[in-house]
Design a protein around this motif. Structure first.
Motif, PDB file in Angstrom:
ATOM      1  N   ALA A 112     -39.663  11.537 -16.389  1.00  0.00           N
ATOM      2  CA  ALA A 112     -39.352  11.811 -17.786  1.00  0.00           C
ATOM      3  C   ALA A 112     -38.432  10.766 -18.396  1.00  0.00           C
ATOM      4  N   GLY A 113     -37.791   9.972 -17.552  1.00  0.00           N
ATOM      5  CA  GLY A 113     -36.912   8.922 -18.052  1.00  0.00           C
ATOM      6  C   GLY A 113     -35.502   9.365 -18.354  1.00  0.00           C
ATOM      7  N   VAL A 114     -35.160  10.632 -18.063  1.00  0.00           N
ATOM      8  CA  VAL A 114     -33.792  11.074 -18.339  1.00  0.00           C
ATOM      9  C   VAL A 114     -32.811  10.451 -17.344  1.00  0.00           C
ATOM     10  N   VAL A 115     -33.305  10.107 -16.173  1.00  0.00           N
ATOM     11  CA  VAL A 115     -32.541   9.293 -15.222  1.00  0.00           C
ATOM     12  C   VAL A 115     -33.249   7.950 -15.127  1.00  0.00           C
ATOM     13  N   GLY A 198     -17.947  17.100  -9.855  1.00  0.00           N
ATOM     14  CA  GLY A 198     -17.830  15.679  -9.573  1.00  0.00           C
ATOM     15  C   GLY A 198     -18.588  14.769 -10.507  1.00  0.00           C
ATOM     16  N   ALA A 199     -19.805  15.133 -10.884  1.00  0.00           N
ATOM     17  CA  ALA A 199     -20.584  14.256 -11.752  1.00  0.00           C
ATOM     18  C   ALA A 199     -19.891  14.063 -13.096  1.00  0.00           C
ATOM     19  N   TYR A 200     -19.334  15.131 -13.635  1.00  0.00           N
ATOM     20  CA  TYR A 200     -18.634  15.051 -14.925  1.00  0.00           C
ATOM     21  C   TYR A 200     -17.417  14.133 -14.814  1.00  0.00           C
ATOM     22  N   VAL A 201     -16.615  14.377 -13.795  1.00  0.00           N
ATOM     23  CA  VAL A 201     -15.406  13.575 -13.604  1.00  0.00           C
ATOM     24  C   VAL A 201     -15.766  12.120 -13.313  1.00  0.00           C
ATOM     25  N   GLN A 212     -21.435  12.331 -22.974  1.00  0.00           N
ATOM     26  CA  GLN A 212     -22.323  11.777 -21.951  1.00  0.00           C
ATOM     27  C   GLN A 212     -22.039  12.383 -20.589  1.00  0.00           C
ATOM     28  N   ALA A 213     -20.762  12.595 -20.285  1.00  0.00           N
ATOM     29  CA  ALA A 213     -20.400  13.219 -19.012  1.00  0.00           C
ATOM     30  C   ALA A 213     -20.934  14.641 -18.935  1.00  0.00           C
ATOM     31  N   GLY A 214     -20.829  15.374 -20.049  1.00  0.00           N
ATOM     32  CA  GLY A 214     -21.318  16.749 -20.071  1.00  0.00           C
ATOM     33  C   GLY A 214     -22.826  16.828 -19.895  1.00  0.00           C
ATOM     34  N   VAL A 215     -23.561  15.937 -20.554  1.00  0.00           N
ATOM     35  CA  VAL A 215     -25.023  15.908 -20.420  1.00  0.00           C
ATOM     36  C   VAL A 215     -25.417  15.617 -18.974  1.00  0.00           C
ATOM     37  N   THR A 216     -24.729  14.659 -18.379  1.00  0.00           N
ATOM     38  CA  THR A 216     -25.021  14.307 -16.986  1.00  0.00           C
ATOM     39  C   THR A 216     -24.778  15.492 -16.063  1.00  0.00           C
ATOM     40  N   GLN A 217     -23.663  16.186 -16.269  1.00  0.00           N
ATOM     41  CA  GLN A 217     -23.332  17.310 -15.390  1.00  0.00           C
ATOM     42  C   GLN A 217     -24.309  18.468 -15.551  1.00  0.00           C
ATOM     43  N   VAL A 218     -24.728  18.746 -16.781  1.00  0.00           N
ATOM     44  CA  VAL A 218     -25.702  19.816 -17.003  1.00  0.00           C
ATOM     45  C   VAL A 218     -27.017  19.493 -16.299  1.00  0.00           C
ATOM     46  N   LEU A 219     -27.456  18.252 -16.406  1.00  0.00           N
ATOM     47  CA  LEU A 219     -28.685  17.844 -15.729  1.00  0.00           C
ATOM     48  C   LEU A 219     -28.555  18.033 -14.218  1.00  0.00           C
ATOM     49  N   VAL A 220     -27.420  17.641 -13.677  1.00  0.00           N
ATOM     50  CA  VAL A 220     -27.198  17.768 -12.233  1.00  0.00           C
ATOM     51  C   VAL A 220     -27.199  19.241 -11.813  1.00  0.00           C
TER      52      VAL A 220
END
Length: 265
Positions: A112-115, A198-201, A212-220
């Motif tokens: 999907a290209g999100v990562v 950890g991903a957020y931090v 951006q940190a929040g989006v990354t953590q939600v995806l994880v």
């Protein structure tokens, strides 16, 4: 190095040593297990991360090396989970359960290209998903096997009522195995309120903004839930069918056949 980065120096090593010894002392004197296991785990963590730190730069320069590194991570996860369950001779079935959860999740987020298809992004996401699926698979399989052993009488009763062996085993072990998802569910429910994972931090420390940190953590977190759910489901099915079983004689639910009509048991 940013002002928020962990300070590297002698004080850090002293703090790590104190925390390790404290944890080992609690486990030993609290009779929770072997304190040595805490020390060994800490030493291994330091040694393994030091080794990875030395080679990660070279690995991240090559897509092929990155793919190989992820495959190595997955293989080690399968072997670790198999040892934790007690089925090292059947590690391929554990790998099947892990792969059933990990591959679709990683495939979707990459397709999907999100990562992005960049080693610096693929390696941490893959490591998090594989690690979460490994823990959930180990817990689910152990719980399922323990439940089947402890409630073997109920399994026999289910057979007497007309259940086939695999469905009978599922009725016994499925509810307890599902409890392996509780840590992932609790972490997802309370993220931002109780914990900042950890991903957020990590993304914040890397210089990205809070959004951006929040989006990354939600995806994880959601990816972890999906991967762990599928891995636990497949693991339970493999336990019920006897594909995942502890060392030694096969459990009764792996070989016992109901007598055919008119045949005495």
């Amino acid at each position: 190095m940013t002002d928020a980065a962990i300070a590297f120096g002698p004080v850090l090593f002293v703090v790590l040593a104190v925390l390790t010894l404290f944890g080992a002392a609690v486990v030993h004197f609290g009779r929770l297990g072997q304190g040595r296991a805490v020390v060994l785990a800490a030493v291994r963590a330091v040694a393994q991360l030091a080794a990875v730190s030395l080679v990660i730069t070279a690995i991240l320069r090559s897509g092929w090396l990155t793919g190989l590194f992820v495959l190595v991570m997955f293989s080690i996860a399968a072997l670790t989970s198999a040892r934790r369950i007690g089925v090292a001779v059947r590690a391929h079935w554990v790998a099947l359960a892990l792969g059933a959860g990990v591959v679709p999740v990683l495939g979707l987020v990459l397709a999907a290209g999100v990562v992005p298809w960049k080693p610096i992004a693929v390696v941490p996401i893959a490591g998090i998903v594989i690690g979460g699926a490994m823990s959930a698979n180990s817990q689910a399989s152990r719980r399922a096997l323990d439940e089947l052993k402890a409630r073997n009488g109920e399994y026999e009763a289910a057979l007497a009522l007309g259940f086939l062996p695999r469905p009978a085993a599922l009725e016994i072990c499925r509810p307890s195995a599902g409890q392996a998802l509780i840590p992932a569910l609790d972490q997802t429910r309370t993220v931002g309120l109780v914990t900042l994972p950890g991903a957020y931090v990590g993304v914040l420390l890397g210089g990205a903004g809070p959004l951006q940190a929040g989006v990354t953590q939600v995806l994880v977190l959601i990816g972890l839930l999906a991967a762990e759910s599928v891995s636990v489901l497949v693991a339970v099915q493999l336990v019920a069918s006897g594909r995942i079983s502890r060392s030694g004689p096969a459990p009764r639910w792996t070989w016992r056949k109901r007598p055919s009509p008119g045949q005495t048991s």
